[in-house]
Write a protein that holds these residues in place. Structure first.
Motif, PDB file in Angstrom:
ATOM      1  N   ILE A  96       0.873  -1.190   0.000  1.00  0.00           N
ATOM      2  CA  ILE A  96       0.000   0.000   0.000  1.00  0.00           C
ATOM      3  C   ILE A  96       0.901   1.229   0.000  1.00  0.00           C
ATOM      4  CG2 ILE A  96      -1.751   1.276   1.282  1.00  0.00           C
ATOM      5  CD1 ILE A  96      -2.731  -1.394   2.388  1.00  0.00           C
ATOM      6  N   ASP A  97       0.684   2.145  -0.955  1.00  0.00           N
ATOM      7  CA  ASP A  97       1.556   3.322  -1.060  1.00  0.00           C
ATOM      8  C   ASP A  97       1.112   4.422  -0.111  1.00  0.00           C
ATOM      9  OD1 ASP A  97      -0.641   4.546  -2.218  1.00  0.00           O
ATOM     10  OD2 ASP A  97       0.075   4.303  -4.269  1.00  0.00           O
ATOM     11  N   SER A  98       1.790   5.552  -0.181  1.00  0.00           N
ATOM     12  CA  SER A  98       1.526   6.657   0.752  1.00  0.00           C
ATOM     13  C   SER A  98       0.159   7.285   0.550  1.00  0.00           C
ATOM     14  CB  SER A  98       2.616   7.739   0.602  1.00  0.00           C
ATOM     15  OG  SER A  98       2.672   8.192  -0.753  1.00  0.00           O
ATOM     16  N   ARG A  99      -0.471   7.025  -0.598  1.00  0.00           N
ATOM     17  CA  ARG A  99      -1.821   7.577  -0.864  1.00  0.00           C
ATOM     18  C   ARG A  99      -2.926   6.608  -0.435  1.00  0.00           C
ATOM     19  NH1 ARG A  99      -1.057   8.288  -7.102  1.00  0.00           N
ATOM     20  NH2 ARG A  99      -0.009   6.298  -6.692  1.00  0.00           N
ATOM     21  N   GLY A 100      -2.525   5.447   0.127  1.00  0.00           N
ATOM     22  CA  GLY A 100      -3.516   4.465   0.537  1.00  0.00           C
ATOM     23  C   GLY A 100      -3.961   3.548  -0.583  1.00  0.00           C
ATOM     24  N   GLN A 101      -3.272   3.608  -1.688  1.00  0.00           N
ATOM     25  CA  GLN A 101      -3.598   2.779  -2.856  1.00  0.00           C
ATOM     26  C   GLN A 101      -2.921   1.419  -2.705  1.00  0.00           C
ATOM     27  OE1 GLN A 101      -3.541   3.689  -7.573  1.00  0.00           O
ATOM     28  NE2 GLN A 101      -1.577   3.841  -6.579  1.00  0.00           N
ATOM     29  N   ALA A 102      -3.697   0.353  -2.867  1.00  0.00           N
ATOM     30  CA  ALA A 102      -3.162  -1.001  -2.761  1.00  0.00           C
ATOM     31  C   ALA A 102      -2.793  -1.506  -4.145  1.00  0.00           C
ATOM     32  CB  ALA A 102      -4.186  -1.937  -2.123  1.00  0.00           C
ATOM     33  N   THR A 123      -7.134  -1.873  -4.801  1.00  0.00           N
ATOM     34  CA  THR A 123      -7.658  -1.172  -3.628  1.00  0.00           C
ATOM     35  C   THR A 123      -9.083  -1.599  -3.311  1.00  0.00           C
ATOM     36  OG1 THR A 123      -6.265   0.722  -4.184  1.00  0.00           O
ATOM     37  CG2 THR A 123      -8.038   1.093  -2.607  1.00  0.00           C
ATOM     38  N   ALA A 124      -9.907  -1.720  -4.362  1.00  0.00           N
ATOM     39  CA  ALA A 124     -11.315  -2.087  -4.144  1.00  0.00           C
ATOM     40  C   ALA A 124     -11.414  -3.482  -3.533  1.00  0.00           C
ATOM     41  CB  ALA A 124     -12.084  -2.022  -5.455  1.00  0.00           C
ATOM     42  N   ARG A 125     -10.585  -4.391  -4.047  1.00  0.00           N
ATOM     43  CA  ARG A 125     -10.624  -5.755  -3.519  1.00  0.00           C
ATOM     44  C   ARG A 125     -10.164  -5.809  -2.071  1.00  0.00           C
ATOM     45  NH1 ARG A 125      -6.524  -9.758  -6.089  1.00  0.00           N
ATOM     46  NH2 ARG A 125      -5.323  -9.230  -4.227  1.00  0.00           N
ATOM     47  N   VAL A 126      -9.089  -5.087  -1.777  1.00  0.00           N
ATOM     48  CA  VAL A 126      -8.581  -5.058  -0.408  1.00  0.00           C
ATOM     49  C   VAL A 126      -9.616  -4.454   0.534  1.00  0.00           C
ATOM     50  CG1 VAL A 126      -6.830  -4.053   1.107  1.00  0.00           C
ATOM     51  CG2 VAL A 126      -6.163  -5.015  -1.108  1.00  0.00           C
ATOM     52  N   SER A 127     -10.303  -3.387   0.072  1.00  0.00           N
ATOM     53  CA  SER A 127     -11.349  -2.762   0.901  1.00  0.00           C
ATOM     54  C   SER A 127     -12.475  -3.748   1.175  1.00  0.00           C
ATOM     55  CB  SER A 127     -11.897  -1.507   0.201  1.00  0.00           C
ATOM     56  OG  SER A 127     -10.884  -0.542   0.053  1.00  0.00           O
TER      57      SER A 127
END
Length: 540
Positions: A96-102, A123-127
């Motif tokens: 996960i980067d500094s913007r919260g993007q997985a 990101t959607a899947r991780v969420s």
């Protein structure tokens, strides 16, 4: 041609820009060869880091400086990241980067040492996974409540099961003790009746003696079957698989059932085989005994019963085939049910229909499979599939004499030891009628006290298992030590447990179960006589 090649390369690059995943290829020195637009967008890279020739380290250092690779020294983080994606021929990582993007990365080493990297925004899947975990966590409270309730119920069920098991074991112990006590006088009665039958031939009492013997046989069969079912259902029967040759097992079946088949006018044929199988020998013998007994009982005079084996891949198929009354397919399940007998079968033989029920239980206990094929009015085939032993050599028993017992006079010295005086008297009468010189004793002490063996060397000994101060097997060892190490012996016992049979087999002792069948006893005596170097004389 160069123009066409340049056009094709442009088309490929344009197509790569429309792929939703970021893609980049590095050479063997880990310098960028090419990447698509999505690669730069997902990593938010400046244009100078997307130019061909850019070192992978510079890209990783940029990401580390920005905080995408976590806290710590940027140079160290950059090197660790490169090591992670290049350590194996192919890797799958997620960060996960500094913007919260997985982002999920797939990297593969190329044949020339280069590196191909593709990644996508997950990101959607991780969420969704996090939301599912949250929901699961909220359910845990309710699950714990239900689990506590189930635990209480299970504890109550376990307590009830323990009580039921204890009651079942008590029942099994009671049946074992009761059957032993009942089989003892029944054994004496069978022996007396056998002597009476032989002496009453061609007289008015002959038919009466035969009827008494048939009734005693029915009582024995019912008691034995009920005891077997009780032991199996209570879990007291524990298989002990081991490799053994089927040849010897089939010979014993022939010795045991040849008299029965001859008496009923049925031709019994046992086909010898040299195969080695792996299962519990005693329980397998019990299965085959029940199948052969049923086959003989329900085959009319002049019919045939065949027992043999065939290889089927990694298994051995043991067949018991008869030309008996048979039954149709609708009755297959019925024949295995307790206390269930077909009408035409009930007219041919006495019993409660427990034999095949015991077979089915033992087959399940051993983890084997049983196949049934039958045609009403033409006969049946019961096929038992046994696992073959591989690379195991089992010594076959020496060739035994014919299984049929001698019909003539037995010229043998026989020592009988039993703690029941009535059994000794009955055994003495039967053996004496067969022409044997018999001496009897209630115990080893009586043999020693009365010096029964002075000047008298027995050809064989028939020994009860449950003596007052020792076991019959230990008593046989004592006799062999004092009389002769090669003294042939048979254990005559109402104890039908596999453990006793296994111990007897280890010591080279035959086993005859009570109540004693005279034909079986005579066949065993003939076999023991051949071991002692004596031969029975046949009358003209």
């Amino acid at each position: 041609m160069p123009h066409k090649s340049a056009g094709a390369e442009h088309s490929v690059r344009q197509a790569l820009d429309f792929i939703p995943q970021g893609i980049a290829v590095f050479d063997h020195g880990l310098k960028l060869i090419a990447c698509n637009r999505r690669y730069g967008d997902l990593l938010a890279l400046p244009g100078e880091l997307m130019r061909p020739g850019t070192p992978l380290f510079d890209i990783a250092l940029h990401l580390a400086d920005r905080g995408d690779l976590g806290p710590g020294d940027p140079a160290r983080l950059a090197i660790e990241r490169i090591n992670t994606i290049t350590a194996a021929p192919s890797t799958v990582t997620q960060r996960i980067d500094s913007r919260g993007q997985a982002l999920e990365f797939h990297s593969s080493r190329l044949p020339d040492g280069g590196l191909a990297v593709s990644f996508a925004d997950v990101t959607a899947r991780v969420s969704a996974e996090r939301e599912l975990a949250r929901v699961n966590l909220s359910l845990e409270g309710r699950v714990e409540e239900r689990t506590a309730a189930l635990t209480r119920v299970n504890a109550e069920l376990e307590s009830a099961r323990a009580k039921a098991d204890a009651a079942n074991h008590d029942k099994t112990r009671f049946l074992a003790a009761a059957s032993h006590d009942l089989l003892q006088p029944l054994n004496a009665a069978r022996l007396y009746t056998s002597t009476l039958m032989e002496r009453a031939k061609d007289t008015g009492l002959g038919e009466l003696a035969t009827s008494i013997e048939a009734s005693l046989t029915a009582v024995e069969d019912i008691m034995s079957a009920l005891l077997d079912i009780s032991r199996i259902d209570s879990g007291a029967v524990r298989p002990a698989p081991a490799p053994f040759g089927v040849r010897d097992a089939l010979k014993k079946i022939e010795v045991e059932f040849a008299p029965m088949a001859r008496e009923r006018g049925v031709r019994l044929r046992i086909v010898p085989a040299a195969a080695t199988v792996v299962t519990d020998r005693m329980l397998l013998s019990r299965i085959v005994q029940n199948l052969v007994s049923n086959a003989i009982k329900y085959t009319r005079p002049g019919g045939r019963v065949l027992v043999g084996v065939r290889r089927r891949g990694a298994r051995l198929r043991l067949d018991v085939i008869d030309t008996g009354i048979g039954f149709n397919k609708d009755q297959h399940k019925l024949v295995f049910a307790e206390f269930s007998r077909l009408d035409h079968g009930a007219r041919m033989a006495q019993g409660l229909g427990l034999g095949l029920s015991i077979v089915q239980r033992l087959v399940a206990t051993l983890g084997l499979s049983l196949e049934l094929d039958s045609v009403e009015g033409r006969g049946s085939r019961f096929s038992l599939f046994l696992p073959l032993a591989r690379n195991v050599q089992v010594a076959e028993a020496e060739e035994a004499p014919a299984g049929e017992a001698s019909f003539g006079t037995l010229d043998l010295k026989v020592l009988c030891v039993d703690n029941e005086r009535a059994i000794l008297e009955a055994m003495d009468g039967l053996l004496a009628h067969w022409g044997c010189d018999v001496r009897t004793a209630l115990s080893l002490k009586q043999i020693d006290r009365e010096r029964l063996l002075e000047g008298w060397y027995p050809d064989l000994v028939l020994m009860d298992y449950h003596l007052e101060q020792t076991s019959g097997l230990d008593a046989i060892e004592w006799l062999r030590h004092n009389v002769g190490g090669h003294l042939p012996a048979a254990l005559v016992t109402a104890d039908r447990s596999p453990a006793v049979r296994a111990l007897a087999e280890e010591r080279g002792v035959a086993v005859v179960t009570k109540p004693v069948k005279p034909a079986t006893l005579r066949a065993v005596i003939s076999g023991l006589a051949s071991q002692s170097g004596r031969q029975t004389r046949r009358s003209a």
